[in-house]
Motif scaffolding. Structure first.
Motif, short mmCIF file in Angstrom:
data_model
loop_
_atom_site.label_atom_id
_atom_site.label_comp_id
_atom_site.label_asym_id
_atom_site.label_seq_id
_atom_site.Cartn_x
_atom_site.Cartn_y
_atom_site.Cartn_z
N LEU A 5 56.41 -3.26 -30.69
CA LEU A 5 55.26 -2.36 -30.66
C LEU A 5 55.49 -1.09 -31.47
O LEU A 5 54.65 -0.21 -31.50
CB LEU A 5 54.94 -1.95 -29.21
N GLU A 27 51.63 -8.36 -25.29
CA GLU A 27 50.72 -8.98 -26.26
C GLU A 27 49.39 -8.24 -26.31
O GLU A 27 48.84 -8.00 -27.39
CB GLU A 27 50.47 -10.45 -25.88
N ALA A 67 49.83 -4.87 -28.04
CA ALA A 67 50.01 -5.03 -29.49
C ALA A 67 48.65 -5.21 -30.17
O ALA A 67 48.37 -4.61 -31.21
CB ALA A 67 50.90 -6.24 -29.77
N ARG A 68 47.81 -6.01 -29.54
CA ARG A 68 46.49 -6.29 -30.11
C ARG A 68 45.61 -5.04 -30.09
O ARG A 68 45.02 -4.65 -31.10
CB ARG A 68 45.85 -7.41 -29.28
N THR A 98 46.37 -1.82 -29.68
CA THR A 98 46.85 -0.54 -30.24
C THR A 98 47.32 -0.66 -31.69
O THR A 98 47.95 0.26 -32.20
CB THR A 98 48.02 0.03 -29.40
N LYS A 99 46.97 -1.78 -32.35
CA LYS A 99 47.60 -2.01 -33.66
C LYS A 99 47.27 -0.93 -34.69
O LYS A 99 48.06 -0.69 -35.60
CB LYS A 99 47.31 -3.42 -34.18
N ASP A 100 46.13 -0.25 -34.53
CA ASP A 100 45.78 0.78 -35.52
C ASP A 100 45.98 2.20 -34.98
O ASP A 100 45.48 3.16 -35.56
CB ASP A 100 44.30 0.62 -35.94
N TRP A 101 46.67 2.33 -33.88
CA TRP A 101 46.77 3.66 -33.28
C TRP A 101 47.80 4.55 -33.99
O TRP A 101 47.62 5.75 -34.05
CB TRP A 101 47.15 3.56 -31.80
N HIS A 102 48.91 3.94 -34.42
CA HIS A 102 49.98 4.70 -35.08
C HIS A 102 50.43 5.90 -34.25
O HIS A 102 50.40 7.05 -34.70
CB HIS A 102 49.54 5.15 -36.49
#
Ligand code: LLP
Length: 401
Positions: A51, A240, A243-244, A246-250
């Motif tokens: 993550l 899982e 990950a899906r 928050t993938k664009d949270w940075h």
């Protein structure tokens, strides 16, 4: 998986027979397994690998025993570094600043103003997040749900952007992002997902209005198996989903797991005092009571009951403690191992919200705690006798005669 298993017909904690602990320390007593704590800590950490930046902060409230915290600290969990709570007093905020806590999760705006002033007076600028109430139903017991609009926790998500902007302008605060925790003992991750989707939108809104957001504290909440047949989410289900979503949270993701780490790493070991005939079923009266393990009385919670030396026979019984309250009942009409007066038994899944919620009600001693490590064990919290507690009480002079 836990390390409280039958070997040669009797229950062991790792390589120590529970009967030995009962003999040497007495009952009731909480018993923790170091290997189980470590296993749960590792499984949870591994489920979140991949993550990116992740900070794991064990929810100390679940089990604040120092030996337990030491095990988890060694496993890379940063206990106590994040300070959450709806009623942090100004004095506690100041203490937290003096202790150098890593992050304060603000529950409302006035608290932020007070914290900022305290930090400024110390020449500090302290990291903080705003705890948001995402208004989702966690689908768990109402007393451990925290993310519905009318719960006392966090700020309404629609008011969060304006409040965040005001807090970010304060000189003593460095606003890092947002926090949420919607409840405990969640039986699936869907409510968490609903909450995190809202948190994601909020982060995007905050950034769109020029705020730097580099942390999101996603709280705790994963449920554990209390009944053998319970179906619970695995840490990998959480991993899982996160990950899906928050993938664009940075951001650095923070987690505050409690029960999933400690719950099944502890049992409450107790002795059957009597098996008393009842009208429908016999009453198994044990020497543990609602003051030692409060969850059944408070939430109607189920804790699995097993004989330490099961005979293979079964019985249907009510299980109760010795305290003079009907609420001091652990189970009604439960199919259990057959037990007799003097037998030892355990309540499982008592490592989280067990000893820490104990009291001395009915002038009972405060229940002790033991940690097992392979073939050795240590008493990690003493039994505090009723006498010691009474020694801290005072009769004023004007009542003395
Ligand atoms: N973070 C915050 C802000 C919390 O309030 C809690 C628990 C946690 C994390 C840890 O949640 P967990 O992973 O353990 O679900 N006494 C109740 C449980 C109360 C939970 C309070 N908050 C019980 O025995 O079920």
């Amino acid at each position: 998986m836990d390390h409280f298993q039958l070997k040669d017909g009797e229950l062991y904690a790792e390589s120590v027979p529970l009967a030995r602990i009962a003999e040497e320390v007495g009952t009731p007593v909480y018993v923790y397994s170091r290997a189980t704590l470590e296993r749960h800590a590792r499984v949870f950490r591994e489920a979140l690998e991949g993550l990116g930046r992740v900070h794991l902060a064990f929810a100390v409230k679940a089990n604040p025993n120092l030996a337990v915290l030491r095990v988890l600290a060694r496993a890379g969990y940063g206990a106590d570094i994040v300070f959450s709570g709806v009623g942090k007093t100004p004095a506690e905020l100041a203490q937290g600043l003096d202790a150098g806590l890593g992050q304060f999760n603000l529950e409302h705006e006035e608290e932020g103003h007070v914290l900022s002033a305290l930090a400024e007076a110390r020449g500090q600028r302290v990291s903080a997040t705003l705890r948001v109430n995402p208004d989702v139903d966690a689908g768990t017991h109402e007393k451990i749900s925290t993310g519905k609009a009318d719960n006392k926790f966090g700020v309404p998500i629609d008011q969060a952007p304006a409040m965040y902007a005001r807090l970010a302008a304060l000189p003593g605060l460095r606003m890092r992002g947002v926090a949420c925790h919607i409840g405990s003992q969640l039986s699936n991750v869907a409510p968490l997902e609903a909450a995190y989707v809202r948190i994601g939108r909020l982060i995007a809104d905050l950034r769109a209005t020029g705020h730097a957001v580099d942390r999101a504290d996603l709280g705790g909440g994963l449920g554990v198996r209390y009944r053998p047949e319970d179906v619970v989410p695995w840490p990998t289900d959480l991993g899982e989903m996160v990950a899906r979503v928050t993938k664009d949270w940075h951001v650095e993701l923070m987690f505050e797991p409690g029960r999933v780490i400690a719950g099944n790493a502890g049992v409450l070991l107790t002795r059957v005092v009597w098996v008393k005939p009842g009208v429908t079923h016999p009453y198994v009266i044990v020497d543990a009571a609602m003051n030692d393990l409060a969850r059944p009385a408070l939430y109607g919670a189920y804790h699995h009951f097993e004989a330490v030396r099961p005979s293979g026979e079964h019985m249907t019984a009510h299980i109760a403690g010795p305290v003079c309250e009907t609420g001091d009942t652990f189970a009604m009409s439960r199919a259990i191992d057959r037990v007799r007066s003097g037998d030892l038994a355990i309540f499982r899944t008592a490592g989280a919200y067990g000893a820490t919620m104990a009291s001395t009600y009915n002038s009972r001693a405060l229940v002790p705690e033991v940690m097992v490590d392979g073939d050795r064990y240590a008493v990690v919290a003493d039994r505090i006798s009723a006498e010691t507690i009474m020694n801290a009480e005072r009769v004023p002079e004007w009542l003395a005669d």
